[in-house]
Scaffold this motif. Structure first.
Motif, PDB file in Angstrom:
ATOM      1  N   MET A  35       0.827  -1.213   0.000  1.00 14.09           N
ATOM      2  CA  MET A  35       0.000   0.000   0.000  1.00 14.09           C
ATOM      3  C   MET A  35       0.860   1.262   0.000  1.00 14.09           C
ATOM      4  O   MET A  35       0.354   2.368   0.131  1.00 14.09           O
ATOM      5  N   ASN A  36       2.179   1.093  -0.140  1.00 14.56           N
ATOM      6  CA  ASN A  36       3.103   2.228  -0.121  1.00 14.56           C
ATOM      7  C   ASN A  36       3.534   2.615  -1.539  1.00 14.56           C
ATOM      8  O   ASN A  36       3.109   2.014  -2.517  1.00 14.56           O
ATOM      9  N   MET A  37       4.402   3.596  -1.627  1.00 12.75           N
ATOM     10  CA  MET A  37       4.790   4.181  -2.902  1.00 12.75           C
ATOM     11  C   MET A  37       5.249   3.123  -3.909  1.00 12.75           C
ATOM     12  O   MET A  37       6.096   2.284  -3.602  1.00 12.75           O
ATOM     13  N   ASP A  38       4.697   3.222  -5.113  1.00 17.06           N
ATOM     14  CA  ASP A  38       5.060   2.331  -6.208  1.00 17.06           C
ATOM     15  C   ASP A  38       6.368   2.827  -6.833  1.00 17.06           C
ATOM     16  O   ASP A  38       6.403   3.919  -7.394  1.00 17.06           O
ATOM     17  N   PRO A  39       7.456   2.050  -6.749  1.00 16.67           N
ATOM     18  CA  PRO A  39       8.735   2.513  -7.297  1.00 16.67           C
ATOM     19  C   PRO A  39       8.684   2.825  -8.793  1.00 16.67           C
ATOM     20  O   PRO A  39       9.355   3.747  -9.262  1.00 16.67           O
ATOM     21  N   ASP A  40       7.902   2.055  -9.552  1.00 14.45           N
ATOM     22  CA  ASP A  40       7.793   2.318 -10.988  1.00 14.45           C
ATOM     23  C   ASP A  40       7.078   3.640 -11.254  1.00 14.45           C
ATOM     24  O   ASP A  40       7.488   4.417 -12.124  1.00 14.45           O
ATOM     25  N   ALA A  41       6.017   3.899 -10.509  1.00 16.42           N
ATOM     26  CA  ALA A  41       5.309   5.178 -10.661  1.00 16.42           C
ATOM     27  C   ALA A  41       6.193   6.331 -10.219  1.00 16.42           C
ATOM     28  O   ALA A  41       6.139   7.430 -10.803  1.00 16.42           O
ATOM     29  N   LEU A  42       7.020   6.100  -9.188  1.00 16.31           N
ATOM     30  CA  LEU A  42       7.967   7.128  -8.747  1.00 16.31           C
ATOM     31  C   LEU A  42       8.942   7.471  -9.867  1.00 16.31           C
ATOM     32  O   LEU A  42       9.189   8.650 -10.149  1.00 16.31           O
ATOM     33  N   ASP A  43       9.493   6.454 -10.504  1.00 10.57           N
ATOM     34  CA  ASP A  43      10.441   6.660 -11.601  1.00 10.57           C
ATOM     35  C   ASP A  43       9.789   7.460 -12.724  1.00 10.57           C
ATOM     36  O   ASP A  43      10.367   8.439 -13.245  1.00 10.57           O
ATOM     37  N   SER A  44       8.587   7.074 -13.091  1.00  9.14           N
ATOM     38  CA  SER A  44       7.875   7.785 -14.164  1.00  9.14           C
ATOM     39  C   SER A  44       7.588   9.231 -13.779  1.00  9.14           C
ATOM     40  O   SER A  44       7.710  10.138 -14.614  1.00  9.14           O
ATOM     41  N   ALA A  45       7.225   9.449 -12.517  1.00 11.40           N
ATOM     42  CA  ALA A  45       6.905  10.798 -12.056  1.00 11.40           C
ATOM     43  C   ALA A  45       8.125  11.713 -12.138  1.00 11.40           C
ATOM     44  O   ALA A  45       8.038  12.852 -12.609  1.00 11.40           O
ATOM     45  N   ILE A  46       9.268  11.214 -11.684  1.00 10.53           N
ATOM     46  CA  ILE A  46      10.480  12.035 -11.702  1.00 10.53           C
ATOM     47  C   ILE A  46      10.860  12.391 -13.143  1.00 10.53           C
ATOM     48  O   ILE A  46      11.151  13.556 -13.458  1.00 10.53           O
ATOM     49  N   ALA A  47      10.848  11.377 -14.003  1.00  6.52           N
ATOM     50  CA  ALA A  47      11.215  11.619 -15.401  1.00  6.52           C
ATOM     51  C   ALA A  47      10.294  12.648 -16.037  1.00  6.52           C
ATOM     52  O   ALA A  47      10.749  13.546 -16.773  1.00  6.52           O
ATOM     53  N   ASP A  48       9.006  12.551 -15.759  1.00  3.63           N
ATOM     54  CA  ASP A  48       8.067  13.490 -16.378  1.00  3.63           C
ATOM     55  C   ASP A  48       8.188  14.888 -15.791  1.00  3.63           C
ATOM     56  O   ASP A  48       8.055  15.879 -16.519  1.00  3.63           O
ATOM     57  N   ARG A  49       8.451  14.993 -14.481  1.00  5.49           N
ATOM     58  CA  ARG A  49       8.596  16.335 -13.889  1.00  5.49           C
ATOM     59  C   ARG A  49       9.837  17.030 -14.450  1.00  5.49           C
ATOM     60  O   ARG A  49       9.828  18.246 -14.673  1.00  5.49           O
TER      61      ARG A  49
ATOM     62  N   SER B 239      16.865   3.127  -4.779  1.00  5.00           N
ATOM     63  CA  SER B 239      17.593   2.970  -6.034  1.00  5.00           C
ATOM     64  C   SER B 239      17.166   4.026  -7.050  1.00  5.00           C
ATOM     65  O   SER B 239      18.013   4.647  -7.713  1.00  5.00           O
ATOM     66  N   VAL B 240      15.857   4.252  -7.157  1.00  8.94           N
ATOM     67  CA  VAL B 240      15.352   5.295  -8.060  1.00  8.94           C
ATOM     68  C   VAL B 240      15.831   6.664  -7.601  1.00  8.94           C
ATOM     69  O   VAL B 240      16.315   7.481  -8.394  1.00  8.94           O
ATOM     70  N   ALA B 241      15.703   6.929  -6.304  1.00  7.24           N
ATOM     71  CA  ALA B 241      16.110   8.235  -5.761  1.00  7.24           C
ATOM     72  C   ALA B 241      17.593   8.494  -5.994  1.00  7.24           C
ATOM     73  O   ALA B 241      17.994   9.600  -6.388  1.00  7.24           O
TER      74      ALA B 241
END
Length: 374
Positions: free
Chosen positions: A109-123, A151-153
């Protein structure tokens, strides 16, 4: 007449009065003192690492100070877990920054690492610069997938602030929650694993950062013989009396964590095989939640609120899951990345009574009521 069963009540251990009496006897009734020092030291020992702890008046204050120390300011973007309590996100706005919300993965139920990666790239694509920080939450005591998130961070060079407000005593790959990332926030609100009546703590990487956090937490007063300020400060320090309560609570912290896990085991045994019910549990041996609150997912989206109201009539308190931040009117304009996982979890989820003060029979009473309702 059956007594009321509450969701998560404070649970005193018996030595708190002695510590508080000592605070009064020694006239340490102010936002500093030996009991705050001892409480911080014992938290550091419990976390078992070389991090430094600063006790504060609230977990929200800890998140705020963490963002300040990470240099978050006006116009910066900060990525934040969407499925969380608003205190994870509000301090971003305190700093005049913009929250960017990221969806959850179903298992934790916590942060999705794949969605995090996509969010950073798009921002980076949209704004031309990377977000200033990432706020990751260990929701209801369940650790986030910190290996993949860090790892993403690290790949983007963005610091992580771990909101471990609900996760004291939880571990991920045998490392205590509250020790991941650059900073972490703990909470000692009245319904948490342990309480100082109200309070929190900022976990800092070293003495230098802790000293800087203390500076901001005590009104940012410069080292002069008169009150002189070059920065905006805050009145965020924990009182010594609350620190004394915390010392007493530290005496029983391992027992409180053990009890919450045992209560979760009862729920698993009683409800885990019921059709239409999924009790959240550790996804693998990497995770060891304190199960601050045991939560269930119900196949019928109408069931959580129906059961909540029916149990309330039986004097049993439950709670719907946190309503995700992208569904909150105050954050309606904030960017959001991911699918509908957090919204689905919210609509199908229910938090069950999990306080360590509850008896086995009270937990079994909750289970019987849920079985009858389903």
């Amino acid at each position: 007449m059956e007594e009321r069963i509450l969701l998560s009540m404070n649970h005193m251990g018996g030595t708190e009065r002695r510590y508080v009496a000592d605070a009064f006897d020694t006239d340490w009734i102010v936002p500093l003192g030996p009991h705050v020092d001892e409480f911080e030291h014992r938290l550091e020992q419990f976390l078992g690492c070389d991090k430094r702890v600063l006790a504060l008046c609230a977990g929200t204050a800890a998140i705020h100070l963490g963002l300040i120390l990470l240099g978050v300011g006006e116009g910066d973007e900060v990525i934040c877990q969407a499925l969380t309590f608003s205190a994870s996100a509000n301090p971003i706005k305190y700093q005049g920054a913009v929250p960017v919300f990221v969806d959850s993965e179903p298992s934790t139920m916590n942060m999705d690492p794949d969605a995090l990666d996509s969010a950073i790239a798009d921002r980076i694509r949209v704004t031309g610069r990377k977000p200033k920080a990432i706020v990751v939450v260990d929701l209801y005591g369940m650790p986030a997938d910190m290996t993949r998130i860090l790892s993403v961070a690290d790949r983007y060079g963005i610091p992580v602030l771990e909101d471990a407000a609900e996760a004291l005593g939880s571990t991920y790959k045998d490392q205590p929650c509250g020790t991941f990332g650059s900073y972490a926030a703990l909470s000692f609100n009245g319904n948490k694993i342990i309480t100082t009546s109200g309070g929190g703590a900022l976990v800092c990487p070293d003495d230098v950062s802790r000293k800087r956090a203390l500076f901001y937490a005590t009104q940012a007063r410069e080292d002069k013989p008169y009150y002189y300020h070059e920065h905006i400060g805050y009145n965020y320090r924990l009182s010594n009396v609350c620190g004394a309560i915390g010392c007493g609570q530290m005496d029983v912290l391992p027992e409180r964590v053990k009890r919450r896990r045992y209560i979760h085991d009862i729920y698993m045994a009683e409800l885990g095989s019921m059709p239409g019910v999924t009790v959240q549990t550790n996804p693998s041996t990497d995770y060891n939640s304190n199960f601050w609150l045991t939560t269930v997912q119900l196949d019928d989206a109408d069931a959580p609120d129906r059961i909540r109201l029916a149990l309330a009539a039986e004097k049993i308190e439950t709670r719907l899951l946190w309503r995700p931040m992208q569904m909150q009117p105050v954050f309606a304009d904030a960017p959001y990345y991911g699918g509908d996982v957090s919204e689905t979890l919210f609509r199908h989820g229910l938090c069950l009574p999990s306080g360590s003060i509850l008896t086995d029979e009270q937990i079994l009473r909750v289970c019987r009521s849920i079985k009858n309702l389903l």
